[in-house]
Design a protein around this motif. Structure first.
Motif, short mmCIF file in Angstrom:
data_model
loop_
_atom_site.label_atom_id
_atom_site.label_comp_id
_atom_site.label_asym_id
_atom_site.label_seq_id
_atom_site.Cartn_x
_atom_site.Cartn_y
_atom_site.Cartn_z
N ALA A 25 0.83 -1.23 0.00
CA ALA A 25 0.00 0.00 0.00
C ALA A 25 0.84 1.25 0.00
N SER A 26 1.94 1.22 0.83
CA SER A 26 2.82 2.40 0.86
C SER A 26 3.51 2.59 -0.48
N LEU A 27 3.86 1.50 -1.14
CA LEU A 27 4.50 1.60 -2.45
C LEU A 27 3.56 2.18 -3.50
N SER A 28 2.27 1.73 -3.39
CA SER A 28 1.29 2.26 -4.36
C SER A 28 1.02 3.72 -4.12
N ILE A 29 1.20 4.21 -2.91
CA ILE A 29 1.01 5.64 -2.61
C ILE A 29 2.17 6.45 -3.13
N LEU A 30 3.42 5.99 -2.99
CA LEU A 30 4.62 6.73 -3.42
C LEU A 30 4.74 6.80 -4.93
N LEU A 31 4.36 5.80 -5.64
CA LEU A 31 4.53 5.79 -7.10
C LEU A 31 3.73 6.88 -7.79
N PRO A 32 2.47 7.17 -7.41
CA PRO A 32 1.76 8.25 -8.10
C PRO A 32 2.41 9.61 -7.90
N GLU A 33 3.13 9.89 -6.72
CA GLU A 33 3.76 11.19 -6.50
C GLU A 33 4.90 11.43 -7.45
N HIS A 34 5.73 10.42 -7.73
CA HIS A 34 6.91 10.61 -8.58
C HIS A 34 6.68 10.18 -10.00
N GLY A 35 5.67 9.48 -10.31
CA GLY A 35 5.46 8.97 -11.66
C GLY A 35 4.18 9.48 -12.28
N ASN A 36 3.69 10.74 -11.90
CA ASN A 36 2.46 11.31 -12.46
C ASN A 36 2.78 11.99 -13.80
N LEU A 37 2.68 11.34 -14.97
CA LEU A 37 3.06 11.81 -16.30
C LEU A 37 1.82 12.28 -17.04
N ASP A 38 2.03 13.31 -17.97
CA ASP A 38 0.92 13.78 -18.79
C ASP A 38 0.85 12.98 -20.07
N ALA A 39 0.07 13.48 -21.05
CA ALA A 39 -0.13 12.71 -22.29
C ALA A 39 1.14 12.64 -23.11
N ASN A 40 2.03 13.63 -23.02
CA ASN A 40 3.29 13.63 -23.79
C ASN A 40 4.43 12.98 -23.03
N GLY A 41 4.20 12.52 -21.88
CA GLY A 41 5.23 11.85 -21.11
C GLY A 41 6.13 12.81 -20.36
N LEU A 42 5.71 14.10 -20.12
CA LEU A 42 6.53 15.10 -19.44
C LEU A 42 5.95 15.38 -18.08
N THR A 43 6.83 15.59 -17.16
CA THR A 43 6.40 15.96 -15.83
C THR A 43 6.26 17.45 -15.73
N GLN A 44 5.69 17.93 -14.66
CA GLN A 44 5.46 19.37 -14.47
C GLN A 44 6.76 20.12 -14.34
N SER A 45 7.76 19.57 -13.74
CA SER A 45 9.05 20.26 -13.58
C SER A 45 9.72 20.46 -14.94
N TRP A 46 9.62 19.48 -15.81
CA TRP A 46 10.21 19.64 -17.15
C TRP A 46 9.49 20.71 -17.94
N LYS A 47 8.17 20.79 -17.75
CA LYS A 47 7.43 21.86 -18.43
C LYS A 47 7.93 23.23 -18.02
N ILE A 48 8.20 23.40 -16.74
CA ILE A 48 8.68 24.70 -16.25
C ILE A 48 10.04 25.02 -16.84
N VAL A 49 10.91 24.03 -16.90
CA VAL A 49 12.27 24.25 -17.45
C VAL A 49 12.20 24.63 -18.93
N ILE A 50 11.38 23.90 -19.68
CA ILE A 50 11.28 24.19 -21.12
C ILE A 50 10.68 25.57 -21.37
N SER A 51 9.68 25.99 -20.60
CA SER A 51 9.08 27.31 -20.76
C SER A 51 10.09 28.40 -20.46
N THR A 52 10.86 28.22 -19.41
CA THR A 52 11.88 29.23 -19.05
C THR A 52 12.91 29.37 -20.15
N VAL A 53 13.37 28.27 -20.71
CA VAL A 53 14.36 28.32 -21.79
C VAL A 53 13.78 29.01 -23.03
#
Length: 358
Positions: A25-53
């Motif tokens: 159960a704890s493993l299933s809870i941790l995986l959604p926090e670090h592995g929440n991907l959008d339709a293009n396979g990018l995380t929110q942090s990568w979106k911020i980096v690409i927008s800034t560049v």
């Protein structure tokens, strides 16, 4: 003793399964926090980096374009173009404002220009007369000096006093002759006496593009001498009526009915002509009388030649006499002295015996 170990083993079995369930159960809870991907396979942090560049890249491109535009000459040329447009706009505004000026002011400006021109011509004419008088006095003094050279000093004193008086009388006589009319006959074609030019029976005037009035560098009025200038005594360079070509005519209504006997043609001399020649002067011309109040048949009075090498004022006696009084005469110019573009008439006079009033 033999029955107690079984419950412990069962408890240990259930405890092991519960720990595994909690770990899963704890493993299933941790995986959604670090592995929440959008339709293009990018995380929110990568979106911020690409927008800034991307934003930084656009800023750098804009800064580069600004420096390039600043280094080129385009802004300077643009300012010059706008300044040129503003200048022509100002000229156009002044031109339109001048067109809105009342006609009376234009006539006043024209009269003032004519007055200044007349004064200037008179000054030049007086300067020429003064030069002639100076030359005449110089020659007279030289002749008197040579005549009295061999005379004694005492005997020469009294004649010199008489000579000064004679020279003064001579100058007054010359000035009187200059002021007098050389023809000594009444002019019935004089405008100030009531004569006029009938424009319906007169040739068109010559259109001179150089004779224009300007306002702030923009020409707005073509200035030309009217035909009735030939009926006025103001004979100075440029004060003439010009018509195109070498042939033209003018219909003149006299100041009163007369039996014509002579005519006078006057032109300027080559010495006072600004061009140095008088090729525009009339050469061959004829004169006709018009019967029945300027609307009847033409009566031939004579054909003459103006000699440009002769006197500036030339009088001709009519070749054919008329028995009836005439109110109008027609002047026909048949040729000039070589000018290819126009012919100039300065003054034309008609002399005769007064008849009945019209």
């Amino acid at each position: 003793m033999s029955g107690r170990p079984k419950p412990r083993r069962a408890a240990r079995f259930f405890r092991g399964h519960s720990e595994e369930a909690s770990d899963s159960a704890s493993l299933s809870i941790l995986l959604p926090e670090h592995g929440n991907l959008d339709a293009n396979g990018l995380t929110q942090s990568w979106k911020i980096v690409i927008s800034t560049v991307s934003i930084l890249t656009l800023l750098l491109i804009g800064l580069g374009n600004h420096m390039w535009l600043k280094e080129t000459e385009f802004p300077q040329k643009s300012r010059q173009f706008y300044a040129l447009i503003a200048e022509y706009g100002s000229r156009l505004y002044n031109y339109q404002a001048r067109l809105r000026t009342p006609k009376e002011q234009l006539e006043l400006l024209k009269k003032e220009s004519q007055t200044l021109e007349n004064n200037f011509r008179e000054i030049l004419f007086l300067i020429e007369q003064i030069d002639v008088l100076k030359a005449l006095l110089r020659d007279t003094r030289d002749g008197l000096h040579n005549y009295s050279w061999n005379m004694d000093r005492d005997e020469a004193q009294e004649p010199l006093e008489a000579t000064d008086e004679e020279m003064s009388n001579l100058v007054n006589y010359v000035l009187k002759k200059l002021r007098e009319d050389q023809v000594q006959m009444a002019d019935y074609a004089l405008k100030s006496a009531g004569a006029s030019v009938i424009e319906a029976g007169t040739s068109e005037s010559y259109k001179n593009n150089k004779a224009k009035l300007y306002w702030h560098g923009i020409s707005f009025l073509t200035y030309e001498m009217p035909p009735d200038i030939i009926l006025q005594p103001d004979v100075h360079p440029g004060k003439c009526w010009a018509f195109p070509g070498s042939q033209g005519h003018a219909l003149i209504k006299l100041a009163r009915k007369i039996i014509p006997t002579a005519i006078t043609m006057e032109h300027i001399s080559e010495k006072v002509s600004p061009s140095g020649n008088i090729s525009s002067a009339p050469k061959e011309f004829s004169v006709y009388g018009i019967s029945k109040q300027c609307e009847g048949e033409e009566i031939f009075l004579g054909q003459f030649v103006y000699n440009k090498m002769g006197s500036t004022v030339q009088t001709f006696k009519l070749q054919h006499d008329v028995s009836e009084s005439l109110l109008c005469v027609k002047l026909k110019i048949l040729s000039n002295w070589g000018h290819p573009k126009y012919t100039c008439l300065y003054r034309f006079r008609v002399h005769g015996t007064p008849g009945e009033y019209p």
